[in-house]
Write an enzyme that holds these catalytic residues in place. Structure first.
Site, PDB file in Angstrom:
ATOM      1  N   ASP A   6      86.834  81.254  -2.170  1.00  0.00           N
ATOM      2  CA  ASP A   6      86.297  81.936  -3.355  1.00  0.00           C
ATOM      3  C   ASP A   6      84.795  81.715  -3.438  1.00  0.00           C
ATOM      4  OD1 ASP A   6      88.403  83.227  -4.486  1.00  0.00           O
ATOM      5  OD2 ASP A   6      88.706  81.814  -6.135  1.00  0.00           O
ATOM      6  N   ASN A   8      77.629  88.063 -11.406  1.00  0.00           N
ATOM      7  CA  ASN A   8      77.582  89.480 -11.795  1.00  0.00           C
ATOM      8  C   ASN A   8      76.943  89.657 -13.164  1.00  0.00           C
ATOM      9  OD1 ASN A   8      78.546  91.049  -9.660  1.00  0.00           O
ATOM     10  ND2 ASN A   8      80.693  90.714 -10.199  1.00  0.00           N
ATOM     11  N   HIS A  24      76.154  94.194 -11.135  1.00  0.00           N
ATOM     12  CA  HIS A  24      77.155  94.481 -10.111  1.00  0.00           C
ATOM     13  C   HIS A  24      76.562  94.944  -8.776  1.00  0.00           C
ATOM     14  CE1 HIS A  24      80.801  93.766 -12.452  1.00  0.00           C
ATOM     15  NE2 HIS A  24      80.144  94.279 -13.487  1.00  0.00           N
ATOM     16  N   ASP A  37      77.566  93.135  -5.355  1.00  0.00           N
ATOM     17  CA  ASP A  37      78.088  93.762  -4.137  1.00  0.00           C
ATOM     18  C   ASP A  37      77.291  93.311  -2.915  1.00  0.00           C
ATOM     19  OD1 ASP A  37      79.965  95.065  -5.631  1.00  0.00           O
ATOM     20  OD2 ASP A  37      78.959  97.012  -5.600  1.00  0.00           O
ATOM     21  N   GLU A  85      86.281  88.447  -5.297  1.00  0.00           N
ATOM     22  CA  GLU A  85      85.392  87.541  -4.579  1.00  0.00           C
ATOM     23  C   GLU A  85      86.165  86.559  -3.700  1.00  0.00           C
ATOM     24  OE1 GLU A  85      86.233  85.463  -8.545  1.00  0.00           O
ATOM     25  OE2 GLU A  85      86.133  87.483  -7.723  1.00  0.00           O
TER      26      GLU A  85
END
Length: 332
Positions: free
Chosen positions: A199, A207, A212, A216, A243
């Site tokens: 993770d 984020n 966002h 990404d 994630e």
């Protein structure tokens, strides 16, 4: 006196019919060759010459025609039929029609490098035996179709269906399929198999802080690291969801899996991606859990659960670390 018309000689008619059949095959637009009962080439038509780059004069009357399709010596479909080795057909080709038979003809597909032509083509191959009235083999006819464009399009579609669009890694579906395949392979070979679950630490906060689009970009960077680490044949890095990522390491024991996991953790930290919302570090970090097992002693879902539990332990122990599932949990 009435003059009688001579009756046609059946032998002359048979010869004429045979000559017509040979001429017809020679001018077919479909690449075709014919082997006699001894496996020697009796017809190698013009379309076959164009496809392979091999003139008929080089192969007629010989059993040496496989070089037109492959670098290494191996039988063609017609050879296997002529030699009575039809039980071996499936082992020689990438695709085999299970409904094939001497009555219906045999259908296979395969990549051929075509050494003389200097091309690599995916060919659909059909072949069938011809018998005389007494049931003796007379010839085997093989026809070839170039399916390269269709096959390459199929491969591209399959790759799109199996890849995560954001990171370019394998997606969850591809991971499930590969894990099952490697699990069976390691069972047969008596090898260990390891899983790493990972993770990105405090990714929601990342984020929220950077947006966002930047999130990404962060995941793509993480994906690039994983793609570089899972480089052996059989290894697979996949985006498991959000994630969360997972790595399959066949033929790897617990110690080896931990080394790989530490390498991943260090490489991602070295990216030095700022993360002011993290309570662990000022840059992006990851937590990892590893689990290893002998597939003959444990089910795949149990190994996944063990890796997930190890990941949970890494998070509760402070994150930015690697935890390994116990031997007991892995059936070792």
């Amino acid at each position: 006196m009435t003059q009688r018309t001579p009756r046609p000689d059946p032998l002359d008619s048979a010869v004429a019919d045979q000559s017509f059949a040979i001429a017809l095959m020679q001018h077919l637009v479909v690449p075709t060759f014919v082997l006699d009962a001894e496996g020697k080439v009796s017809i190698w038509n013009r379309a076959c010459e164009r496809l392979t780059g091999v003139p008929a004069s080089e192969v007629l009357g010989t059993q040496d025609h496989g070089f037109a399709f492959y670098d290494d010596p191996r039988p063609c479909l017609a050879d296997l039929i002529a030699q009575g080795r039809t039980a071996e057909i499936e082992g020689f080709y990438a695709a085999y029609d299970a409904d094939s038979s001497s009555q219906l003809g045999f259908h296979v597909e395969n990549w051929c490098r075509m050494p003389r032509a200097g091309t690599r083509l995916y060919l659909a191959v059909d072949a069938g035996p011809i018998y005389d009235e007494a049931g003796h083999l007379v010839a085997v006819v093989e026809t070839l179709r170039d399916m390269t464009v269709q096959k390459e399009a199929q491969i591209q579609l399959e790759q799109l269906a199996s890849k995560d669009s954001l990171t370019g890694l394998a997606n969850r579906r591809a991971f499930d399929e590969r894990l099952a395949a490697e699990w069976r392979r390691c069972q047969r070979g008596g090898q260990m198999l390891s899983i790493i679950m990972m993770d990105v630490d405090h990714f929601k906060a990342y984020n929220d802080t950077y947006g966002h689009p930047q999130g990404d970009a962060c995941l793509r960077s993480v994906g690039s690291v994983l793609a570089g680490v899972a480089a052996r044949t059989g290894d697979l890095a996949a985006r498991y969801g959000g994630e969360e990522f997972v790595v399959v390491l066949p033929g790897t024991n617990a110690a080896g899996a931990r080394v790989v996991a530490e390498r991943i953790r260090t490489a991602i930290s070295a990216l030095d991606i700022p993360h002011v919302g993290s309570s662990v570090a000022e840059h992006v970090t990851v937590s990892l859990g590893t689990a290893s097992a002998d597939p003959s002693k444990l089910a795949a879902n149990a190994l996944m659960m063990a890796a997930d539990q190890a990941l949970y332990s890494a998070k509760t122990a402070g994150r930015n670390r690697v935890e390994t599932a116990s031997d007991l949990a892995c059936g070792g």
